[in-house]
Design a protein around this motif. Structure first.
Motif, PDB file in Angstrom:
ATOM      1  N   LYS A 146      31.009  42.916  35.213  1.00 10.17           N
ATOM      2  CA  LYS A 146      31.757  43.001  33.959  1.00 10.17           C
ATOM      3  C   LYS A 146      32.405  44.374  33.813  1.00 10.17           C
ATOM      4  N   GLY A 147      33.684  44.384  33.425  1.00 15.48           N
ATOM      5  CA  GLY A 147      34.418  45.638  33.238  1.00 15.48           C
ATOM      6  C   GLY A 147      35.328  45.987  34.396  1.00 15.48           C
TER       7      GLY A 147
ATOM      8  N   GLU B 226      38.363  45.911  36.982  1.00 14.90           N
ATOM      9  CA  GLU B 226      39.766  45.476  36.967  1.00 14.90           C
ATOM     10  C   GLU B 226      40.088  44.909  38.338  1.00 14.90           C
TER      11      GLU B 226
ATOM     12  N   ASP C 173      44.619  35.706  24.447  1.00 10.84           N
ATOM     13  CA  ASP C 173      45.056  36.991  25.017  1.00 10.84           C
ATOM     14  C   ASP C 173      46.569  37.187  24.863  1.00 10.84           C
TER      15      ASP C 173
ATOM     16  N   LYS D  82      41.129  42.021  33.754  1.00 12.24           N
ATOM     17  CA  LYS D  82      39.852  42.705  33.568  1.00 12.24           C
ATOM     18  C   LYS D  82      38.754  41.655  33.399  1.00 12.24           C
TER      19      LYS D  82
ATOM     20  N   ASN E 230      35.755  40.207  31.766  1.00 15.12           N
ATOM     21  CA  ASN E 230      35.042  40.323  30.483  1.00 15.12           C
ATOM     22  C   ASN E 230      33.616  39.778  30.560  1.00 15.12           C
ATOM     23  N   ALA E 231      33.427  38.788  31.425  1.00 10.08           N
ATOM     24  CA  ALA E 231      32.104  38.171  31.593  1.00 10.08           C
ATOM     25  C   ALA E 231      31.997  37.669  33.024  1.00 10.08           C
TER      26      ALA E 231
ATOM     27  N   SER F  17      40.583  38.907  31.103  1.00 15.20           N
ATOM     28  CA  SER F  17      41.621  39.241  30.117  1.00 15.20           C
ATOM     29  C   SER F  17      42.806  39.865  30.848  1.00 15.20           C
TER      30      SER F  17
END
Length: 442
Positions: A368-369, A371, A400, A420, A422-423, A434
């Protein structure tokens, strides 16, 4: 003097009556409070009440039987409010009491008397049942084995005869129970091994629980069906007669007690045997060779070695998104498959289960997080699916972008874009993305 004497007499009479009346009133008043103390309990809050009977032993000043109705109060909560409900013992008695037996009811009771031509059964609290006359004769075999105290089931044939007895039938009760068992056997698809009694031009006669039933020739397995080329009924009968005396596995498909009709089928039992055979032969995890027998929108049908067909659902064809199975397989293709479920004689197969699960490796690469770059592979009503590598895809929600029009103006199918994470849940094979608008940043 005479007048004064007369007045004294009158005064004394009135005084005596007054004293008697006063004493009677006092006695009555005293008796009331004594009765109140001994008979009517003080109720604190919500008490219990009943109908109670008191004789002169318990209420010595009344000299008669007194019936006192004490109100029973209970609480009931309705829409957040407490509602007081009053009940009496009498109403409770009627609510708890069963209805008296009526004609055709099956009842149960203890044998309390056995005579040469009669049997008496205790049907408390409704009275005494009697088995006599024709019903006694038809049930002689059962009655011979009866003893005082035995519990028997019987069918009511008359609720109140001229002597006040409830007339019963043991034979009819037995019949009623058998028909109930037949209906249960239909629901549970029970298979019976029964002997063939007779044959006629339409099929076979079979006995079950003393009831003769019919097995139509059309309900026979193919191996038992009379193979007569010209369809001659006499020849069919001759073939069917050869089966008389043999045992056959059948199930009940129709039970009609009013018509006395019991219909059997051998085909139902054949299906059950087939299901059992499939369940025994195939196990989850088996890897098998098969041949594609059909390709449809929702998957691929594969024929296994013994002729059984299994389905590879579209979701089990590949780890990557598959939208058209016909683009990958055609009838006659040889495929390797893995058994993922065996249920009710049906086998579910998977092709992708034989390949490495890309999510296992992806778990060590992404979190998660992060890119990432991903290719858009599909649009749907929730947004867009984007794949970060073969077989690992996540949803970019339409929120989005604000709308579908804006989403399609920002991203397009088959092209790479920046996202990105997110989960990320590799075990559940789910990922949320996203969109990173690089043009807006510029």
């Amino acid at each position: 003097m005479y007048i004064i004497a007369k007045l004294k007499v009158i005064f004394n009479c009135f005084f005596l009556k007054f004293c008697l009346f006063t004493n009677f009133f006092y006695l009555l008043h005293y008796s009331y409070y004594k009765l109140r103390e001994r008979v009517i309990p003080q109720v604190e809050g919500l008490g219990q009440t009943k109908w109670s009977f008191y004789t002169k032993n318990s209420a010595p000043y009344m000299g008669a039987i007194i019936m006192v109705k004490k109100i029973e109060k209970t609480e009931e909560v309705e829409d957040g409010e407490i509602k007081i409900v009053k009940k009496t013992l009498m109403s409770k008695y009627f609510n708890d009491t069963k209805n008296p037996p009526v004609v055709d009811d099956v009842v149960e009771g203890k044998v309390i008397g056995i005579e040469k031509t009669k049997v008496f059964v205790n049907l408390e609290p409704f009275g005494t049942g009697i088995i006599f006359g024709k019903e006694f004769i038809t049930a002689r075999d059962i009655i011979r084995k009866l003893n005082i105290g035995d519990v028997v089931s019987a069918k009511v044939i008359a609720s109140d005869n001229k002597d006040g007895y409830i007339e019963l039938s043991l034979k009819e009760a037995r019949q009623a129970i058998i028909w109930e068992e037949a209906e249960k056997a239909i629901r549970e698809k029970v298979v019976f091994d029964l002997q063939i009694q007779e044959a006629n031009k339409g099929g076979l006669i079979i006995s079950w629980q003393g009831i003769l039933g019919f097995l139509p020739a059309s309900q026979l397995k193919s191996e038992h069906y009379p193979k007569v080329e010209d369809g001659d009924k006499d020849k069919i009968l001759e073939e069917l007669k050869k089966m008389v005396g043999q045992k056959i596995s059948v199930s009940i498909i129709t039970a009609s007690p009013k018509e006395g009709k019991l219909i059997f089928s051998e085909k139902n039992s054949e299906r059950k045997e087939k299901i059992q055979k499939t369940n025994d032969k195939y196990k989850v995890g088996d890897e098998l060779d098969g041949t594609v027998t059909g390709v449809v929108d929702f998957g691929v049908f594969v024929k296994l070695g013994d002729g059984l067909e299994g389905l590879v659902h579209i979701s089990e064809i590949d780890w990557s998104l598959v939208e058209n199975p016909r683009a990958l397989y055609k009838e006659g293709d040889a495929v390797k498959v893995k058994v993922i479920e065996v249920k009710d004689g049906k086998v579910s197969l998977s092709i992708k289960a034989l390949k490495t699960n890309p999510w296992v490796e992806a778990e060590n690469k992404y979190k998660k997080g992060d890119e990432v770059e991903a290719v858009v592979i599909k649009f749907n009503k929730f947004g867009a699916l984007a794949s970060i590598e073969e077989g690992v895809a996540g949803l970019v929600h339409i929120s989005d972008f604000g709308s579908e029009v804006k989403m399609r103006s920002k991203i397009s199918l088959g092209k790479n874009f920046k996202f990105k994470i997110n989960a990320f849940d590799a075990k559940a094979q789910k990922m949320g993305l996203s969109f990173i608008d690089t043009e807006e940043k510029k």
